[in-house]
Design a protein around this motif. Structure first.
Motif, mmCIF file in Angstrom:
data_model
loop_
_atom_site.group_PDB
_atom_site.id
_atom_site.type_symbol
_atom_site.label_atom_id
_atom_site.label_comp_id
_atom_site.label_asym_id
_atom_site.label_seq_id
_atom_site.Cartn_x
_atom_site.Cartn_y
_atom_site.Cartn_z
ATOM 1 N N GLU A 21 0.726 -1.163 -0.009
ATOM 2 C CA GLU A 21 -0.127 0.019 0.073
ATOM 3 C C GLU A 21 0.918 1.389 -0.007
ATOM 4 N N ALA A 22 1.783 1.310 0.880
ATOM 5 C CA ALA A 22 2.675 2.625 1.008
ATOM 6 C C ALA A 22 3.464 2.918 -0.279
ATOM 7 N N MET A 23 3.991 1.606 -0.958
ATOM 8 C CA MET A 23 4.756 2.093 -2.043
ATOM 9 C C MET A 23 4.141 1.782 -3.421
ATOM 10 N N GLU B 129 13.583 -0.995 5.592
ATOM 11 C CA GLU B 129 12.170 -0.684 5.200
ATOM 12 C C GLU B 129 11.456 0.278 6.138
ATOM 13 N N LEU B 130 10.972 1.133 5.749
ATOM 14 C CA LEU B 130 10.457 2.051 6.798
ATOM 15 C C LEU B 130 8.974 2.380 6.136
ATOM 16 N N HIS B 131 7.722 1.876 6.540
ATOM 17 C CA HIS B 131 6.577 2.367 5.940
ATOM 18 C C HIS B 131 5.266 2.426 6.725
ATOM 19 N N VAL B 132 4.439 3.404 6.145
ATOM 20 C CA VAL B 132 3.426 3.447 7.099
ATOM 21 C C VAL B 132 1.936 3.492 6.198
ATOM 22 N N ARG B 133 0.986 2.729 6.487
ATOM 23 C CA ARG B 133 -0.091 2.654 5.647
ATOM 24 C C ARG B 133 -0.828 4.113 5.209
ATOM 25 N N ALA C 138 -2.662 6.382 7.490
ATOM 26 C CA ALA C 138 -2.109 6.719 9.007
ATOM 27 C C ALA C 138 -0.973 7.660 8.680
ATOM 28 N N GLN C 139 -0.555 8.122 7.492
ATOM 29 C CA GLN C 139 0.421 8.834 7.309
ATOM 30 C C GLN C 139 0.041 10.581 7.473
ATOM 31 N N GLY C 140 1.079 11.146 7.721
ATOM 32 C CA GLY C 140 0.964 12.491 8.321
ATOM 33 C C GLY C 140 0.777 12.804 9.781
ATOM 34 N N HIS C 141 0.789 11.866 10.507
ATOM 35 C CA HIS C 141 0.572 12.055 11.923
ATOM 36 C C HIS C 141 1.845 11.816 12.907
ATOM 37 N N GLY C 142 2.971 11.594 12.283
ATOM 38 C CA GLY C 142 4.217 11.544 13.100
ATOM 39 C C GLY C 142 4.365 9.961 13.245
ATOM 40 N N VAL C 143 3.645 9.160 12.674
ATOM 41 C CA VAL C 143 3.875 7.719 12.724
ATOM 42 C C VAL C 143 5.452 7.044 12.260
ATOM 43 N N GLY C 144 5.644 7.725 11.291
ATOM 44 C CA GLY C 144 6.878 7.578 10.435
ATOM 45 C C GLY C 144 8.190 8.023 11.460
ATOM 46 N N ALA C 145 7.809 9.204 11.585
ATOM 47 C CA ALA C 145 8.928 9.855 12.435
ATOM 48 C C ALA C 145 9.333 9.156 13.928
ATOM 49 N N ARG C 146 8.314 8.526 14.542
ATOM 50 C CA ARG C 146 8.325 7.845 15.838
ATOM 51 C C ARG C 146 9.154 6.565 15.548
ATOM 52 N N SER D 241 8.272 15.270 -1.359
ATOM 53 C CA SER D 241 8.051 13.807 -0.914
ATOM 54 C C SER D 241 8.241 13.945 0.626
ATOM 55 N N ARG D 242 7.273 13.120 1.051
ATOM 56 C CA ARG D 242 7.220 12.936 2.458
ATOM 57 C C ARG D 242 8.448 12.276 3.208
ATOM 58 N N ALA D 243 8.861 11.141 2.513
ATOM 59 C CA ALA D 243 10.031 10.345 2.905
ATOM 60 C C ALA D 243 11.216 11.281 2.871
ATOM 61 N N TRP D 244 11.216 12.260 1.914
ATOM 62 C CA TRP D 244 12.348 12.947 1.898
ATOM 63 C C TRP D 244 12.504 13.847 2.923
ATOM 64 N N ARG D 245 11.095 14.644 3.177
ATOM 65 C CA ARG D 245 11.540 15.691 4.273
ATOM 66 C C ARG D 245 11.690 15.036 5.493
ATOM 67 N N LEU D 246 11.205 13.723 5.761
ATOM 68 C CA LEU D 246 11.490 12.980 7.227
ATOM 69 C C LEU D 246 12.942 12.615 7.223
ATOM 70 N N ARG E 281 15.379 14.434 5.713
ATOM 71 C CA ARG E 281 16.124 15.479 5.928
ATOM 72 C C ARG E 281 16.077 16.044 7.041
ATOM 73 N N ARG E 282 14.960 16.010 8.042
ATOM 74 C CA ARG E 282 14.676 16.408 9.245
ATOM 75 C C ARG E 282 15.532 15.551 10.367
ATOM 76 N N PHE E 283 15.678 14.397 9.966
ATOM 77 C CA PHE E 283 16.577 13.523 10.784
ATOM 78 C C PHE E 283 17.917 13.820 10.502
HETATM 79 C C1 COA Z 1 7.783 7.983 4.557
HETATM 80 C C2 COA Z 1 6.746 7.510 5.222
HETATM 81 C C3 COA Z 1 7.511 6.329 6.271
HETATM 82 C C4 COA Z 1 6.725 8.706 6.527
HETATM 83 O O1 COA Z 1 5.842 8.305 7.457
HETATM 84 P P1 COA Z 1 4.630 9.446 8.088
HETATM 85 O O2 COA Z 1 3.928 8.631 9.294
HETATM 86 O O3 COA Z 1 3.844 9.713 6.776
HETATM 87 O O4 COA Z 1 5.666 10.539 8.397
HETATM 88 P P2 COA Z 1 5.333 11.675 9.696
HETATM 89 O O5 COA Z 1 3.729 11.507 9.845
HETATM 90 O O6 COA Z 1 5.923 11.268 10.862
HETATM 91 O O7 COA Z 1 5.853 12.889 9.020
HETATM 92 C C5 COA Z 1 4.778 13.370 7.991
HETATM 93 C C6 COA Z 1 4.259 14.654 8.373
HETATM 94 O O8 COA Z 1 3.536 14.605 9.484
HETATM 95 C C7 COA Z 1 3.747 15.703 10.551
HETATM 96 N N1 COA Z 1 3.770 15.473 11.753
HETATM 97 C C8 COA Z 1 4.504 15.014 12.620
HETATM 98 N N2 COA Z 1 3.674 14.743 13.716
HETATM 99 C C9 COA Z 1 2.530 14.925 13.706
HETATM 100 C C10 COA Z 1 1.485 15.010 14.344
HETATM 101 N N3 COA Z 1 1.544 14.821 15.939
HETATM 102 N N4 COA Z 1 0.256 15.565 14.136
HETATM 103 C C11 COA Z 1 0.199 15.770 12.719
HETATM 104 N N5 COA Z 1 1.256 15.757 11.737
HETATM 105 C C12 COA Z 1 2.526 15.545 12.342
HETATM 106 C C13 COA Z 1 5.290 15.931 10.042
HETATM 107 O O9 COA Z 1 5.684 17.241 10.344
HETATM 108 C C14 COA Z 1 5.194 15.941 8.810
HETATM 109 O O10 COA Z 1 4.769 16.777 8.025
HETATM 110 P P3 COA Z 1 5.365 16.793 6.401
HETATM 111 O O11 COA Z 1 5.212 15.537 5.668
HETATM 112 O O12 COA Z 1 4.633 17.917 5.981
HETATM 113 O O13 COA Z 1 6.806 17.219 6.257
HETATM 114 C C15 COA Z 1 5.234 7.029 4.909
HETATM 115 O O14 COA Z 1 4.829 8.408 4.425
HETATM 116 C C16 COA Z 1 5.393 6.117 3.919
HETATM 117 O O15 COA Z 1 5.475 5.019 4.287
HETATM 118 N N6 COA Z 1 5.362 6.499 2.492
HETATM 119 C C17 COA Z 1 5.488 5.783 1.621
HETATM 120 C C18 COA Z 1 6.550 4.734 1.464
HETATM 121 C C19 COA Z 1 7.906 5.412 1.800
HETATM 122 O O16 COA Z 1 8.301 6.523 0.791
HETATM 123 N N7 COA Z 1 8.730 4.747 2.404
HETATM 124 C C20 COA Z 1 10.195 5.221 2.570
HETATM 125 C C21 COA Z 1 10.699 4.702 1.265
HETATM 126 S S1 COA Z 1 12.522 4.238 1.431
#
Ligand code: COA
Length: 192
Positions: free
Chosen positions: A24-26, A101-105, A108-116, A142-147, A149-151
């Motif tokens: 789903e993520a990819m 691998e690092l993926h979020v459905r 569920a994306q955009g809520h800080g799950v990937g960062a955690r 790209s959400r992945a790239w932003r993540l 780079r933030r790290f």
């Molecule tokens: C890349 C990936 C793992 C990131 O996971 P995510 O959960 O979407 O990432 P986060 O929620 O931590 O960060 C995304 C955004 O949420 C924001 N955020 C962080 N905590 C938050 C919170 N508590 N509430 C709301 N938003 C929050 C972040 O600031 C970030 O903002 P931005 O995307 O505008 O920069 C995910 O999007 C994914 O699976 N993507 C597809 C597959 C992929 O590309 N995987 C990596 C390939 S190697």
């Protein structure tokens, strides 16, 4: 939602869910996912394997991440090594954790799950450096790239082609450990 550390057998028990989140993520086709299943089964036995998962309150898998110690004889490691000069090999590959691998459905994306997940995985990782590969994309969009780079991940290789894959990848890296400092010193890390 809660973040948990997974042992190899935890991941294998949820392999169907893991592959489904990955697909789903990819946005990958079903046929490609079958091959991936086999790889994941082998990856969990590698030295330094660490995994995390995010579960919803009713136990569904919202995301996962895993990695292991990068070493000679591993396909990814050998591909990356072949493109690096001697100094960079020493710098990046001597004691390296690969985030495989690092993926979020998507739901569920955009809520800080990937960062955690990434923060927890890197906190458990062995090694002095961490490397990962991610498809080339617009760094701002790209959400992945932003993540990454933030790290604090920096370019190690750009526009890299793995054999058999027409997409271009970037190899990104940073030093370990990820030290979390007060917000005024490290605004990019704290509060992610
Ligand atoms: C890349 C990936 C793992 C990131 O996971 P995510 O959960 O979407 O990432 P986060 O929620 O931590 O960060 C995304 C955004 O949420 C924001 N955020 C962080 N905590 C938050 C919170 N508590 N509430 C709301 N938003 C929050 C972040 O600031 C970030 O903002 P931005 O995307 O505008 O920069 C995910 O999007 C994914 O699976 N993507 C597809 C597959 C992929 O590309 N995987 C990596 C390939 S190697």
């Amino acid at each position: 939602m809660r973040l948990v550390a997974w042992q190899p057998d935890d991941l294998l028990r949820r392999l169907d869910d893991v592959v489904s989140v990955y697909g789903e993520a990819m946005g990958y086709r079903k046929e490609l996912l079958q091959t991936r299943r086999g790889y994941i089964g082998a990856h969990v036995r590698r030295a330094g394997f660490r995994a995390v998962a995010t579960l919803t309150t009713d136990g569904r898998l919202a995301g996962f991440g895993y990695g292991y110690t990068s070493g000679s004889g591993q396909w990814w490691h050998d591909q990356v090594r072949s493109q690096l000069g001697e100094d960079d090999r020493q710098r990046w590959l001597t004691s390296c954790f690969e985030v495989v691998e690092l993926h979020v459905r998507p739901a569920a994306q955009g809520h800080g799950v990937g960062a955690r997940q990434l923060r927890a995985l890197l906190a458990m990782a062995d090694g002095e450096t961490v490397l990962l590969s991610t498809p080339e994309a617009d760094e701002q969009k790209s959400r992945a790239w932003r993540l990454y780079r933030r790290f604090g991940f920096a370019d190690v290789l750009r526009h890299f082609h793995f054999p058999g894959d027409e997409r271009a990848f970037a190899i990104l890296g940073r030093d370990l450990p990820v030290v979390e400092r007060p917000a005024e010193d490290a605004p990019g890390i704290v509060g992610i």
